[in-house]
Design an enzyme around this catalytic site. Structure first.
Site, PDB file in Angstrom:
ATOM      1  N   HIS A 102      -7.140  68.494  61.545  1.00 36.83           N
ATOM      2  CA  HIS A 102      -7.224  70.025  61.088  1.00 36.83           C
ATOM      3  C   HIS A 102      -7.492  70.100  59.760  1.00 36.83           C
ATOM      4  CE1 HIS A 102      -3.077  69.222  60.509  1.00 36.83           C
ATOM      5  NE2 HIS A 102      -2.963  70.160  59.668  1.00 36.83           N
ATOM      6  N   ASP A 104      -5.973  73.114  57.000  1.00 34.39           N
ATOM      7  CA  ASP A 104      -4.878  74.093  56.957  1.00 34.39           C
ATOM      8  C   ASP A 104      -5.395  75.471  57.171  1.00 34.39           C
ATOM      9  OD1 ASP A 104      -2.825  72.102  56.852  1.00 34.39           O
ATOM     10  OD2 ASP A 104      -3.072  71.956  54.888  1.00 34.39           O
ATOM     11  N   HIS A 245      -7.059  66.617  57.953  1.00 34.73           N
ATOM     12  CA  HIS A 245      -6.247  65.587  57.858  1.00 34.73           C
ATOM     13  C   HIS A 245      -5.392  65.580  59.193  1.00 34.73           C
ATOM     14  CE1 HIS A 245      -4.390  69.273  56.522  1.00 34.73           C
ATOM     15  NE2 HIS A 245      -3.181  68.834  56.742  1.00 34.73           N
ATOM     16  N   ARG A 260       5.745  71.888  50.830  1.00 40.72           N
ATOM     17  CA  ARG A 260       4.373  72.103  50.770  1.00 40.72           C
ATOM     18  C   ARG A 260       4.055  73.579  50.197  1.00 40.72           C
ATOM     19  NH1 ARG A 260       0.160  72.767  55.677  1.00 40.72           N
ATOM     20  NH2 ARG A 260       0.011  75.132  55.069  1.00 40.72           N
TER      21      ARG A 260
HETATM   22 FE   LIG Z   1      -1.858  70.437  57.965  1.00 44.32          FE
END
Ligand SMILES: [Fe+2]
Length: 273
Positions: A102, A104, A245, A260
């Site tokens: 995918h 993000d 990723h 993140r």
């Molecule tokens: Fe991700």
């Protein structure tokens, strides 16, 4: 590009480079930032080792690339820092996010330009992240196939990933071009992924399913990927506009933990060359 302020060591032919000579916890000079931006544009995903960053320092670094994005669905676990998404797995975890390919939050009308993940705890072995170049995926198609794909759009729906887990906070669904033009490099990148994309708008359901399966096979070829082996205090910064990723959860029941941040992007567009 010749770099004089940072070290750039490529880890795979199509994408991925480790960056040396930078302390991300400190304010970075303009000429260093210029080279980091160039390294990201050239390598699509960049990695830093041996970093020590507080949540505030990680946010300060991210803000130099744009406004930060607060994830619509994830629980906020770092007090005072709603922009920090906690990434965590341990012996009690039933699942992890991002186990399939995918980019993000591609369901958003303006998906994030990039994500910066900082891990402070890693398992003894495993927990790598795979990245794939969507420029290389697009470039691998015949000119006729490229023309066909450039005329299509696809729906991306957050319900596929987040549905049911976080209530109704993230039901974003957006229509994006199947091929997007990168706003910095001008290169074309394939922009469909199996976590968020539901269907191609212009095709019948059977046609859409078959084409998406074909595209996913192409995007998942090892030849256009790199694989990052984390160590504690490593950072990965990927460009969601041209990279997909997936996170490997092959380390159960061990712990993996980090933070993140996500940087706002623009609405994806396709510009005919
Ligand atoms: Fe991700």
């Amino acid at each position: 590009m010749t770099y004089t302020k940072i070290a750039v060591n490529k880890i795979a032919p199509h994408l991925g480079a480790e960056i040396g000579g930078v302390d991300l916890s400190r304010p970075l000079a303009d000429d260093v930032m210029l080279e980091i931006r160039a390294a990201l544009a050239e390598n699509l995903v960049i990695f830093f080792r041996d970093q020590s960053m507080t949540p505030a320092e990680q946010k300060d670094f991210g803000r130099q690339f744009g406004e930060l994005f607060t994830h619509p669905a994830a629980p906020q676990l770092v007090p005072g820092h709603p922009e920090i998404l906690t990434v965590h797995a341990d012996a009690n975890s039933k699942r992890i996010d991002g186990e399939n390919w995918h980019s993000d939050i591609s369901c958003d009308i303006a998906p994030p330009m990039g994500s910066i993940l900082y891990l402070t705890e890693v398992p003894p072995i495993g927990g790598d992240t795979l990245f794939a170049s969507m420029y290389a995926a697009y470039d691998s198609f015949s000119p006729e196939m490229q023309r066909f794909l450039c005329g299509l759009t696809a729906m991306h729906d957050g319900e596929r990933q987040h549905g049911g887990r976080f209530g109704s906070k993230t039901n974003a669904a957006s229509e994006h071009p199947v091929v997007v033009t990168h706003p910095v490099t001008g290169r074309k990148a394939l922009f469909v992924n199996p976590i968020f994309t539901t269907h191609i708008v212009q095709l019948k359901a059977e046609e859409s399913n078959a084409l998406l399966q074909f595209l996913y096979l192409q995007t998942q070829r090892p030849q256009i990927q790199c694989r990052f082996q984390w160590r504690a205090k490593s950072v990965a910064f990927w460009d969601n506009r041209c990279v997909q990723h997936m996170a490997l959860w092959d380390y159960f029941p061990h712990r993996r933990h980090g933070h993140r941040i996500t940087i706002r992007g623009e609405r994806p567009v396709y510009l005919a060359a």
